[in-house]
Design an enzyme around this catalytic site. Structure first.
Site, mmCIF file in Angstrom:
data_model
loop_
_atom_site.group_PDB
_atom_site.id
_atom_site.type_symbol
_atom_site.label_atom_id
_atom_site.label_comp_id
_atom_site.label_asym_id
_atom_site.label_seq_id
_atom_site.Cartn_x
_atom_site.Cartn_y
_atom_site.Cartn_z
ATOM 1 C CE LYS A 70 -38.005 2.843 -53.786
ATOM 2 N NZ LYS A 70 -37.875 1.524 -53.221
ATOM 3 N N GLY B 17 -37.128 -6.162 -50.024
ATOM 4 C CA GLY B 17 -36.502 -7.076 -49.063
ATOM 5 C C GLY B 17 -35.004 -7.083 -49.277
ATOM 6 C CB VAL C 78 -38.191 -0.791 -61.204
ATOM 7 C CG1 VAL C 78 -39.640 -1.116 -61.532
ATOM 8 C CG2 VAL C 78 -37.882 0.657 -61.512
ATOM 9 C CE LYS D 179 -40.692 0.485 -55.927
ATOM 10 N NZ LYS D 179 -41.521 -0.338 -55.048
ATOM 11 N N GLY E 289 -42.004 -5.721 -40.947
ATOM 12 C CA GLY E 289 -40.883 -5.043 -41.621
ATOM 13 C C GLY E 289 -41.183 -4.712 -43.077
ATOM 14 N NE ARG F 173 -28.170 7.894 -41.426
ATOM 15 C CZ ARG F 173 -29.416 7.706 -41.827
ATOM 16 N NH1 ARG F 173 -30.105 8.719 -42.291
ATOM 17 N NH2 ARG F 173 -29.986 6.534 -41.742
HETATM 18 N N1 NAP Z 1 -35.176 -2.154 -48.409
HETATM 19 C C1 NAP Z 1 -35.712 -2.619 -49.536
HETATM 20 O O1 NAP Z 1 -36.389 -3.628 -49.550
HETATM 21 C C2 NAP Z 1 -35.480 -1.884 -50.832
HETATM 22 C C3 NAP Z 1 -36.032 -2.397 -52.009
HETATM 23 C C4 NAP Z 1 -35.767 -1.753 -53.230
HETATM 24 C C5 NAP Z 1 -35.004 -0.606 -53.234
HETATM 25 N N2 NAP Z 1 -34.516 -0.114 -52.054
HETATM 26 C C6 NAP Z 1 -33.733 1.108 -52.117
HETATM 27 O O2 NAP Z 1 -32.419 0.829 -51.660
HETATM 28 C C7 NAP Z 1 -31.887 1.975 -51.014
HETATM 29 C C8 NAP Z 1 -31.409 1.575 -49.618
HETATM 30 O O3 NAP Z 1 -32.507 1.090 -48.871
HETATM 31 P P1 NAP Z 1 -32.299 0.381 -47.457
HETATM 32 O O4 NAP Z 1 -33.627 -0.229 -47.123
HETATM 33 O O5 NAP Z 1 -31.094 -0.496 -47.493
HETATM 34 O O6 NAP Z 1 -32.055 1.651 -46.525
HETATM 35 P P2 NAP Z 1 -31.567 1.670 -44.990
HETATM 36 O O7 NAP Z 1 -31.733 0.324 -44.380
HETATM 37 O O8 NAP Z 1 -32.212 2.838 -44.358
HETATM 38 O O9 NAP Z 1 -29.994 1.948 -45.120
HETATM 39 C C9 NAP Z 1 -29.466 3.179 -45.523
HETATM 40 C C10 NAP Z 1 -27.967 3.181 -45.284
HETATM 41 O O10 NAP Z 1 -27.425 4.390 -45.804
HETATM 42 C C11 NAP Z 1 -26.717 5.077 -44.775
HETATM 43 N N3 NAP Z 1 -26.985 6.515 -44.949
HETATM 44 C C12 NAP Z 1 -28.182 7.094 -45.158
HETATM 45 N N4 NAP Z 1 -28.027 8.428 -45.292
HETATM 46 C C13 NAP Z 1 -26.727 8.675 -45.163
HETATM 47 C C14 NAP Z 1 -25.936 9.852 -45.189
HETATM 48 N N5 NAP Z 1 -26.484 11.049 -45.380
HETATM 49 N N6 NAP Z 1 -24.598 9.735 -45.040
HETATM 50 C C15 NAP Z 1 -24.030 8.518 -44.834
HETATM 51 N N7 NAP Z 1 -24.720 7.360 -44.818
HETATM 52 C C16 NAP Z 1 -26.046 7.442 -44.950
HETATM 53 C C17 NAP Z 1 -27.269 4.572 -43.448
HETATM 54 O O11 NAP Z 1 -26.266 4.709 -42.461
HETATM 55 P P3 NAP Z 1 -26.490 4.193 -40.950
HETATM 56 O O12 NAP Z 1 -26.474 2.688 -41.050
HETATM 57 O O13 NAP Z 1 -25.314 4.705 -40.201
HETATM 58 O O14 NAP Z 1 -27.805 4.736 -40.508
HETATM 59 C C18 NAP Z 1 -27.580 3.105 -43.808
HETATM 60 O O15 NAP Z 1 -26.431 2.317 -43.646
HETATM 61 C C19 NAP Z 1 -33.013 3.020 -51.024
HETATM 62 O O16 NAP Z 1 -32.832 3.866 -52.123
HETATM 63 C C20 NAP Z 1 -34.252 2.191 -51.208
HETATM 64 O O17 NAP Z 1 -35.300 2.901 -51.843
HETATM 65 C C21 NAP Z 1 -34.722 -0.722 -50.869
#
Ligand code: NAP
Length: 422
Positions: free
Chosen positions: A103, A300, A130, A203, A185, A45
């Site tokens: 998910k 994580g 999941v 999930k 976090g 973004r």
């Molecule tokens: N974090 C975990 O531990 C975890 C575990 C299991 C599954 N997941 C899943 O993995 C996915 C990502 O999670 P995350 O924790 O990595 O999320 P995050 O840290 O919030 O990162 C999201 C990324 O997507 C970009 N983004 C979001 N909306 C956008 C849009 N409309 N247009 C362009 N770019 C966009 C953001 O850009 P900017 O950097 O510019 O803001 C950021 O780089 C999610 O579906 C989450 O449920 C995460």
């Protein structure tokens, strides 16, 4: 060596973790996987944010990822429903396999995405969606392929598990435990989806679809969060030999799937009893293998990225690989018949005869009590809690009895009912 050039939708926690794994893996990863996996660019973004990659590798234009000729595979790690859904569909239509950790989009639009994947002849990998780092979906789909899964019981939300663990081990109240999860976090600034059971229900839909080869509807799942649980509940559960855990249960029934997410009293001796802090676990029950337990980190940066990378490698090696799930065979979410034991906490007014009154109402609904205890000094002047453990009772009977108790003017607050997992 096969070559696979990755375009990422999103470069946040998981996307950055994936780049770290690719950097660290180097030649060893090539040797182990038989593939050279290269990062091409990522959609974000805000290209001005400080990041570990140079600005030339970032884009604000989705077509640079989903329709670009120098991208062989699209990795969706942006989260949310839109634009994630549309971009996954566009990538498939452009002939690119997709790996996603999302998910929420799968629980809401999994059938549409799978149909698009079939129409395009390009696979979608979603192992990371999941239980993050636990290689669960592929293990169920392939390792347990001979199994007819009858039931799954799991702890699918690490944040809720962390919160309840800190309440149990440190005596914190819910708000303080949520604050600790945020500091570490482990919880979002707005932790609602974790605490109200929605994340676990997302999930559970995916897990049940993979385990039972059928589609299920997220909005039909009964969800109870952990917001009503107090330190008193955690302490009393402990005194009776239980620990309160945020569980998700999936059962296959002839008439449909029984899917539910709720906190429950879990015996210390149950496989899920020792699963603490942010850890996840899933116990799979089937006719051939009996019980199989999967345990590990459910979220994580690196654990989740490891699951994403395992999908990438799988799809490079076996481009035809599919999770055997048929969205055409949709099953309704139904209530399983049967009884459970319950823990009830009734915040009561300190009046003569209230224990007898509550006991009478429960008895009239065919709910018999194994233990009852009133702690009347705890809630302040003139109030307290009546804690009751029941014999196995029908869910509807418990709901009706609690409704009647609420109407009987002996309560000082909302009652809590938790199932006891056997
Ligand atoms: N974090 C975990 O531990 C975890 C575990 C299991 C599954 N997941 C899943 O993995 C996915 C990502 O999670 P995350 O924790 O990595 O999320 P995050 O840290 O919030 O990162 C999201 C990324 O997507 C970009 N983004 C979001 N909306 C956008 C849009 N409309 N247009 C362009 N770019 C966009 C953001 O850009 P900017 O950097 O510019 O803001 C950021 O780089 C999610 O579906 C989450 O449920 C995460």
């Amino acid at each position: 060596l096969k070559r696979c050039r990755l375009g990422l939708l999103g470069l946040g926690t998981v996307g950055t973790g994936l780049l770290r794994l690719l950097d660290r893996g180097g030649e060893g990863l090539c040797e182990r996987t038989g593939a050279r996996i290269e990062f091409v660019r990522a959609l974000v973004r805000d290209t001005g944010k400080p990041r570990a990659v140079e600005a030339s590798k970032l884009t604000l234009e989705p077509a640079d990822i989903v329709e670009s000729s120098d991208v062989d595979m699209v990795v969706e790690v942006m989260g949310g429903i839109e634009p994630a859904r549309s971009l996954i569909l566009r990538a498939l239509a452009a002939g690119k396999p997709v790996v996603t950790a999302n998910k929420a989009v799968l629980a809401a639009h999994g059938a549409e995405i799978l149909a698009a994947s079939q129409a395009a002849g390009k696979p979608v990998g979603f192992e990371a969606s999941v239980c993050g780092g636990i290689p669960l979906l592929r293990a169920i789909a392939t390792g347990l392929v001979a199994e007819e899964v009858e039931e799954l019981v799991g702890i699918l939300n690490g944040t809720s598990n962390f919160v309840l663990t800190r309440m149990y081990q440190d005596g914190l109240d819910l708000g303080a435990a949520v604050g600790m999860a945020q500091e570490r976090g482990l919880a979002e600034a707005d932790p609602t989806l974790d605490l109200d059971g929605s994340d676990a229900a997302h999930k559970l839909v995916i897990l049940a679809e993979v385990a039972f080869h059928t589609a299920a509807r997220f909005d039909q799942i009964e969800r109870e969060g952990i917001a009503g649980i107090t330190p008193t509940d955690v302490k009393v559960a402990d005194e009776f030999g239980y620990v309160i855990k945020p569980v998700a249960v999936a059962r296959k029934l002839p008439e449909g799937l029984d899917l539910r997410v709720h906190p429950a009293l879990v015996p210390f001796t149950h496989a899920l009893g020792p699963v603490s802090d942010e850890y996840n676990a899933v116990l799979v029950r089937g006719h051939a293998t009996g019980e199989t337990l999967f345990y590990g980190r459910g979220a994580g940066s690196l654990p989740t990225a490891a699951a994403v990378l395992s999908d990438i490698v799988e799809l490079v090696r076996h481009p035809d690989w599919r999770i055997p799930w048929d969205p055409a065979k949709s099953r309704p979410v139904v209530r399983a018949p049967g009884k459970s034991r319950y823990y009830l906490r009734l915040p009561v007014l300190d009046r003569p005869g209230l224990i007898g009154k509550a006991g009478t109402i429960l008895g009239e609904h065919d709910i018999s009590i194994t233990h009852a205890e009133a702690r009347l000094a705890e809630g302040g002047e003139g109030t307290g809690n009546l804690m009751v453990l029941t014999h196995a009772a029908e869910e509807e009977a418990v709901e009706r009895a609690l409704g009647e108790i609420v109407g009987s003017a002996i309560l000082a607050g909302d009652p809590l009912s938790l199932r006891i997992l056997e």
